[in-house]
Design a protein around this motif. Structure first.
Motif, short mmCIF file in Angstrom:
data_model
loop_
_atom_site.label_atom_id
_atom_site.label_comp_id
_atom_site.label_asym_id
_atom_site.label_seq_id
_atom_site.Cartn_x
_atom_site.Cartn_y
_atom_site.Cartn_z
N ALA A 162 65.73 103.83 78.77
CA ALA A 162 65.69 102.95 79.94
C ALA A 162 64.72 101.80 79.70
O ALA A 162 64.06 101.73 78.68
N ASP A 163 64.65 100.92 80.65
CA ASP A 163 63.70 99.81 80.55
C ASP A 163 62.42 100.13 81.31
O ASP A 163 61.67 99.23 81.67
N GLY A 164 62.14 101.39 81.53
CA GLY A 164 60.96 101.80 82.29
C GLY A 164 59.65 101.40 81.65
O GLY A 164 58.71 101.02 82.34
N ASN A 191 54.64 95.71 82.14
CA ASN A 191 54.62 94.33 82.61
C ASN A 191 54.35 94.23 84.10
O ASN A 191 54.40 93.14 84.67
N SER A 192 54.05 95.35 84.74
CA SER A 192 53.77 95.32 86.18
C SER A 192 52.36 94.77 86.43
O SER A 192 51.59 94.52 85.49
N ALA A 193 52.04 94.62 87.69
CA ALA A 193 50.71 94.12 88.06
C ALA A 193 49.60 95.07 87.62
O ALA A 193 48.46 94.66 87.43
N TRP A 194 49.92 96.35 87.46
CA TRP A 194 48.92 97.34 87.05
C TRP A 194 48.85 97.53 85.54
O TRP A 194 48.10 98.35 85.06
N GLY A 195 49.64 96.76 84.79
CA GLY A 195 49.68 96.89 83.34
C GLY A 195 48.63 96.08 82.61
O GLY A 195 48.50 96.19 81.40
N SER A 196 47.88 95.25 83.35
CA SER A 196 46.85 94.45 82.69
C SER A 196 45.67 94.23 83.62
O SER A 196 45.79 94.35 84.83
#
Length: 166
Positions: free
Chosen positions: A61-63, A69-74
């Motif tokens: 999947a593209d999970g 790439n979410s707001a919590w990824g960086s």
């Protein structure tokens, strides 16, 4: 061996050798888990910086992309959160292995004691933070990232190294 006399007058033999073989194997196990964590978080970090190609999520999947790439990824300024994991796993690896190096006989027991407490503090922090991130992944982002779950899987056993002062 030397003889130790207790306050009740009995004697017992006390070894001068302080290295507990169980502590050695616990450190080796922690080093193995930390090495896998360094590879996992390092590959995610290098992918985010563009040094690695696409990481194929084993679930097809593209999970992974959605989570990373979410707001919590960086963090602020676009620093990938996986870099924090890479630094934490590297610290655990270093603290697990340094007391096992030959040639550190002079202050080995003090170094071993301090690194056990360091391992306890860092790994507990990692486990708690990883649990929070896993909760965000499931409930807020609503996607599945195999690499994030893998990191959490290796963080949880690290959270409670045996408190053995050698």
């Amino acid at each position: 061996m030397r003889t130790c006399r207790s306050w009740m007058g009995s004697t017992r033999l006390v070894s001068r050798r302080r290295q507990d073989p169980g502590a050695k194997w616990a450190r080796i196990a922690m080093a193995v888990l930390a090495t896998i964590g360094v590879i996992d978080t390092g590959s995610i970090t290098l992918k985010r910086w563009g040094f690695l190609g696409d990481l194929t999520c084993p679930m097809g999947a593209d999970g992974c992309d959605k989570v990373l790439n979410s707001a919590w990824g960086s963090l602020a300024d676009g620093i990938p959160l996986s870099l924090v994991g890479l630094i934490a796993y590297s610290a655990v690896l270093l603290m697990a292995l340094v007391p096992l190096l030959p040639g550190l006989q002079e202050n080995k027991s003090e170094l071993s004691r301090r690194t056990w407490w360091g391992l306890f503090m860092v790994s507990t922090g990692m486990a708690v933070f990883s649990g929070v991130l896993l909760g965000l992944m499931i409930f807020k982002i609503q996607a599945f990232c195999f690499f994030c779950v893998l990191s959490n899987t290796f963080t949880q056993p690290l959270k409670s190294p045996p408190i053995v002062v050698t």
